[in-house]
Design a protein around this motif. Sequence first.
Motif, PDB file in Angstrom:
ATOM      1  N   ASP A 242       0.854  -1.167   0.000  1.00 18.24           N
ATOM      2  CA  ASP A 242       0.000   0.000   0.000  1.00 18.24           C
ATOM      3  C   ASP A 242       0.902   1.232   0.000  1.00 18.24           C
ATOM      4  O   ASP A 242       1.861   1.328   0.777  1.00 18.24           O
ATOM      5  N   ALA A 243       0.600   2.180  -0.865  1.00 16.30           N
ATOM      6  CA  ALA A 243       1.463   3.347  -1.030  1.00 16.30           C
ATOM      7  C   ALA A 243       1.605   4.112   0.274  1.00 16.30           C
ATOM      8  O   ALA A 243       2.699   4.544   0.646  1.00 16.30           O
ATOM      9  N   THR A 244       0.483   4.282   0.991  1.00 18.63           N
ATOM     10  CA  THR A 244       0.532   5.063   2.234  1.00 18.63           C
ATOM     11  C   THR A 244       1.480   4.434   3.244  1.00 18.63           C
ATOM     12  O   THR A 244       2.302   5.092   3.872  1.00 18.63           O
ATOM     13  N   GLU A 245       1.382   3.112   3.338  1.00 21.70           N
ATOM     14  CA  GLU A 245       2.254   2.397   4.260  1.00 21.70           C
ATOM     15  C   GLU A 245       3.726   2.623   3.913  1.00 21.70           C
ATOM     16  O   GLU A 245       4.547   2.910   4.776  1.00 21.70           O
ATOM     17  N   LEU A 246       3.997   2.508   2.626  1.00 20.26           N
ATOM     18  CA  LEU A 246       5.381   2.657   2.177  1.00 20.26           C
ATOM     19  C   LEU A 246       5.887   4.055   2.465  1.00 20.26           C
ATOM     20  O   LEU A 246       7.004   4.244   2.952  1.00 20.26           O
TER      21      LEU A 246
ATOM     22  N   VAL B  77       0.045  11.107   0.154  1.00 17.49           N
ATOM     23  CA  VAL B  77      -0.260  10.144  -0.916  1.00 17.49           C
ATOM     24  C   VAL B  77      -1.526  10.554  -1.649  1.00 17.49           C
ATOM     25  O   VAL B  77      -1.617  10.500  -2.877  1.00 17.49           O
ATOM     26  N   GLN B  78      -2.472  11.007  -0.839  1.00 21.25           N
ATOM     27  CA  GLN B  78      -3.736  11.392  -1.455  1.00 21.25           C
ATOM     28  C   GLN B  78      -3.545  12.589  -2.387  1.00 21.25           C
ATOM     29  O   GLN B  78      -4.049  12.609  -3.508  1.00 21.25           O
ATOM     30  N   GLN B  79      -2.785  13.581  -1.905  1.00 26.22           N
ATOM     31  CA  GLN B  79      -2.631  14.794  -2.696  1.00 26.22           C
ATOM     32  C   GLN B  79      -1.799  14.565  -3.957  1.00 26.22           C
ATOM     33  O   GLN B  79      -2.012  15.191  -4.982  1.00 26.22           O
ATOM     34  N   THR B  80      -0.816  13.715  -3.839  1.00 28.41           N
ATOM     35  CA  THR B  80       0.050  13.493  -5.007  1.00 28.41           C
ATOM     36  C   THR B  80      -0.477  12.395  -5.902  1.00 28.41           C
ATOM     37  O   THR B  80      -0.042  12.278  -7.042  1.00 28.41           O
ATOM     38  N   GLY B  81      -1.396  11.605  -5.410  1.00 26.45           N
ATOM     39  CA  GLY B  81      -1.882  10.468  -6.200  1.00 26.45           C
ATOM     40  C   GLY B  81      -0.774   9.448  -6.403  1.00 26.45           C
ATOM     41  O   GLY B  81      -0.681   8.792  -7.437  1.00 26.45           O
ATOM     42  N   LEU B  82       0.070   9.357  -5.387  1.00 27.29           N
ATOM     43  CA  LEU B  82       1.237   8.479  -5.476  1.00 27.29           C
ATOM     44  C   LEU B  82       0.805   7.007  -5.466  1.00 27.29           C
ATOM     45  O   LEU B  82      -0.035   6.611  -4.675  1.00 27.29           O
ATOM     46  N   ALA B  83       1.396   6.221  -6.349  1.00 30.55           N
ATOM     47  CA  ALA B  83       1.140   4.785  -6.367  1.00 30.55           C
ATOM     48  C   ALA B  83       2.412   4.052  -5.989  1.00 30.55           C
ATOM     49  O   ALA B  83       3.492   4.654  -5.962  1.00 30.55           O
ATOM     50  N   VAL B  84       2.256   2.755  -5.718  1.00 28.58           N
ATOM     51  CA  VAL B  84       3.430   1.956  -5.366  1.00 28.58           C
ATOM     52  C   VAL B  84       4.458   2.019  -6.491  1.00 28.58           C
ATOM     53  O   VAL B  84       5.665   2.109  -6.265  1.00 28.58           O
ATOM     54  N   SER B  85       3.969   2.023  -7.723  1.00 26.61           N
ATOM     55  CA  SER B  85       4.885   2.045  -8.867  1.00 26.61           C
ATOM     56  C   SER B  85       5.752   3.301  -8.839  1.00 26.61           C
ATOM     57  O   SER B  85       6.929   3.265  -9.221  1.00 26.61           O
ATOM     58  N   ASP B  86       5.180   4.428  -8.378  1.00 31.59           N
ATOM     59  CA  ASP B  86       5.958   5.660  -8.336  1.00 31.59           C
ATOM     60  C   ASP B  86       7.088   5.563  -7.312  1.00 31.59           C
ATOM     61  O   ASP B  86       8.207   6.046  -7.540  1.00 31.59           O
ATOM     62  N   VAL B  87       6.775   4.926  -6.183  1.00 31.85           N
ATOM     63  CA  VAL B  87       7.797   4.766  -5.147  1.00 31.85           C
ATOM     64  C   VAL B  87       8.936   3.905  -5.682  1.00 31.85           C
ATOM     65  O   VAL B  87      10.118   4.207  -5.499  1.00 31.85           O
ATOM     66  N   ILE B  88       8.572   2.841  -6.378  1.00 33.43           N
ATOM     67  CA  ILE B  88       9.590   1.961  -6.954  1.00 33.43           C
ATOM     68  C   ILE B  88      10.342   2.692  -8.045  1.00 33.43           C
ATOM     69  O   ILE B  88      11.559   2.570  -8.181  1.00 33.43           O
TER      70      ILE B  88
END
Lengths: 556, 606
Positions: free
Chosen positions: A113-117, A151-162
């Motif tokens: 989950d992106a938020t967790e990461l 995460v919500q504001q940026t619309g960050l996904a797990v793929s972006d973190v990777i």
Amino acid sequence: MSKQAMSESQSTVQAEPMIQVRNLKTYYPGGGLINDEPVKAVDGVSFDIKKGETLGLVGESGCGKSTLGRTLVQLEDATAGASRFQKPDVVERMANSYGRRTVDLREVYADNDATELVTKLFADGVQPKAVAPDRGWEDVSASEIDAAEFVQQTGLAVSDVIDQGFGPRLGLFGEKDFIFIQEGRIENGVYEVERGYIDVTAAPARALKRLRGRQLGIVFQDPESSLNDRMTVGEIIREPLDVHSWGTPRERRERVRELLETVGLRPEHYYRYPHQFSGGQRQRVGIARSLALEPDFLVLDEPVSALDVSVQAKILNLLEDLQTEFGLTYLFIAHDLSVVRHICDRVAVMYLGNLMEIGPTDGLFENPGNPYTHSLLSAIPEPDPSAAKDRITLRGTPPSPRDPPIGCPFSTRCPVKIRPDEYQHIDDDIWQRIEVFREVIRERTRADRSLTDHARELLGRSTRFSDVTEITDELFGDVDVPTEVAEHVREASSFVEKGHDNKAREYLFDQFGSICDTDRPKHYSVSDDGRTSFCHRHVDRYEDPAPEFEKLKQKR
Amino acid sequence: MSEVTQNRTFFGRIAANPTPALIWLGGVLLLLSVEFSAFVDALILFGEQINPLVGGSKDIGGWYVDTMYDSLGFAGGTVMSALGALVVLAVFSVFVKAAFIPFSIVERLGLEDLPISADLLERSIVGAFLVVLWLVLLYEPLAFLPALPLIGEPTLAQMVHGFAQTMAGIADWVVANVPTLLSRDLIPNQGFNPPASAASEYPAGSEILGARIAIGPYHGTFLGLSPAVAWAIRVVAIYLYAFVWLVWVWQGYKTFRRHYRFADWTPRDDMIDRLSTHRWGQFGFVVVFLFLVLAMFAPAMGPTTTAQNIYNPYGHEFQYVEDGEVQTITHGTANLQSASQGTPDNNVGVMNYDDYGRFHPIGTLSERANGKDLFTFMADGARVSLFIGLLSIALSGFIATALAMVTAYYKGLADLIVVVTSDSIQALPGLLIYILLSVVFSSHPISNIYSGGFLLALIFAATGWPALWRAIRGPAFQVSEEEWIDAAKSYGQRPSATMRKHMLPYVAGYLLIYGSLTIGGIIISVAALSFLGLGVAPPTPEWGRAVNIGRPYVTTVSWHIATIPGLMVVFVVTGFNALGDGIRDAIDPQSEGSGAGESAAAGGGG
């Protein structure tokens, strides 16, 4: 020209990239006993190269363009970041022989989950701007914002973190994993890959060996030193075939003859030695060797710089023909801008280890966005001697890559650098002198002082570093300096007199520093065709570089 | 040249146009056949030297294991023996993998995914294979197979041994029965001029293939000529033969160039061109050639044999004429009577006969050396010097090259380690180390090989490689910075192959130069050690010992004992240095050399 900051990273703009470079850094270790700052030859570079296109890479000597090219084929080890090679069949083949080092990204996406990461990352001391660069989070620190909100504001996904290279750090996969599958199947342990990439910078030596020659290749600048002159031309071209056990020995010899013809030499040159050829012919041999295994991606490291002009044209045409014939993808490194304009689909302009501007060739040449591109293009000699041309001459030399500016890398020499608001009213001439003064102080801090210099200084003798009053007199003696400026200059001079050059430098930075000095710019989109430029002036508050340059010209 | 012929391999090209190659090969066979048994004899000698070497290494292993068990008890001894075996195995498997296995075992076996470094895995596989081979040789497990004892226990080691025995038997038969052109059997120089009373009993001349042809009156010499002339004929014939070989080898190279080489020009052509105008280098070549031939044909060169002269003088008899009668005497007794003692009465000088009618081209040694013939002593001594020189240069050259390649390719830590090691070795006082080691190993089996010559060669190699490595480190680093090294990396060439193909050829020239320069130094050092009474043990001849023996007589009529060997050392060393200079100028046109610019220009036109 649109002025909005890029809302998404470049990868999504381009269709089907072959090479995806993300935040690539190549540092050379300092080595010195006292000064062990690394040389930041490539300092965080991101770009894509599409399949079948030619990306030009231009810049002054020493800006890191050759190092970048060499890092992409792993002749230099990357310090950080990723260089991803995307070709499904190659990824599939590698995945099937290095199954242990293969990561199925879909699983990773699904399991996390992106938020967790992001929470983990923030707890780890990572700043928001590192997690989501170029998205306007530069001024926010991790403590000021909640991960979920972020995460919500940026619309960050797990793929972006990777994508930003946090995968191994978060334990999503191991540091040695280098094959990533985005779409595909696994049946009975056999991978079928539809989309995926190989992180070349993380690949182990054995996997690299298989990629080299077949997928990645390089053509060197100097045809004198890139061919072993104890071997015949045939042996030289055949070596990559031998290394990869290509066909039977007989087929290899035939292939070499074919290649000789392809690059415009004659088959009977097989048994000649490099000595017996001219520079242009030798470069053809080098190209034939690089082409022997038909690599998908070829770095051309100034392939025509060592050749005379008539030969240059022939080699360039040859390279273009080969690209059409074999569907090659080029990274074309050069410092000759006319050559770049001739051969490249897109151009990246590099300065001090950073990409200043990148985009389609025509737009970049006709309507450059970045101040550095402006300066670079104005340096192209005009064939017509009577043509009036306002050349922008850059002040001083590029800063040392050991100690690059904190803000914009070009800030020390930029002709259209943004001034702090409180100094907007000051005369241009005086502002210019202040910049020169800062440059001089910066040079002083950089200069190596020998023990004798220190001793002389302590004894109060004159050193080869001239007295600071001389400098200020020369710079500000004949003009009327506003009091607040004079005050600061005096203060800085007093620091220098006491031998605290660094303090003087910091003082001047505090007083006269603008956003260009303090903040690193972002890549802003500057045209409809996806060109981006690395400059603060693209923000709405400030005037664009182009009109500023017009103003400069008019003043002259 | 058509496409078809161009695609042939070297042997394919020979098959297409065999005549020149066959002519050349015929010449080689002819040259070989006239000296066939001499070559076989040399092989036997080689085998005799190898044999104790094999036994020696076995002894060293045994000595190590015994020492460990003695000093550390059973447990410690077992551990240390196992450790020693592991170290030896590790070294061997790295070497075997690098030198003999050009492909990747891991990739062939599909073991790429194992969680272990590929290099380590490959070396382990090679190591395991070596262990099996070792165990087979050591414990001969084949002997336990039920069927094998029926045919007389032919275990593997015994089969190898038996094969060697058979080969040695064949070789011995060949040496005994096949005539050699340039032997003392065919061109004998030992004989006497029989008195008139015994002329019928002792016919003039020697038997040549059953026939007795005589020009002169001497019995037993070639054509009845005087011993001096017969000896001179043999020596000249030997040098002629060697010269013909040289010409024929050159002819072979030219044949290859004209008929079988596709490149119409190679960098080597330029080197040969430059060498062909380099007089100093040619002088060196001639001297070295004379020395090499002297060493290689030593058994046939001397006026007498080493067995008669040096090793068993009292076991060999000969006949001479005294007071008009033919007498028989042992060489030992005669030698003592004809020693050079510095007085005109007791002196056999250059180009003289002694009282027993034996010819001594450069006189005899003093009584201290039992009046041996000096020329025979020198010819055999040349072999010893050459053996020690070549072996130590080969060994230290190998170490130096391997280290130069590794340090230049990997740089950094590898380089630092070797720098420190070589500096430590070079900081040791050389002469003291030679003396110390020859004393320490004096009772060790290794010191018996070639009368200590082998040990000496090992010592010179162990102390000599740092200098050689230093000399070639610079060129190796220079070539490692070339872009073609990066290029090789860019298409995935293995490091070992890169070193071999792209670095070694540039360093090999320097190695040749420094090797030929160093070999002179080694010859001098060996002579110096012998002069001090160390090094090669008597009776094995060594040039330095001759100088030592002759030292008291330099100012007397027997000056030849010390002076001629001393001059020969000087000549040979100068010759090697001159040859080294010539090779350097040929390889490196930038260094001062005659006409370098011209030939480079000519070569560029190719």
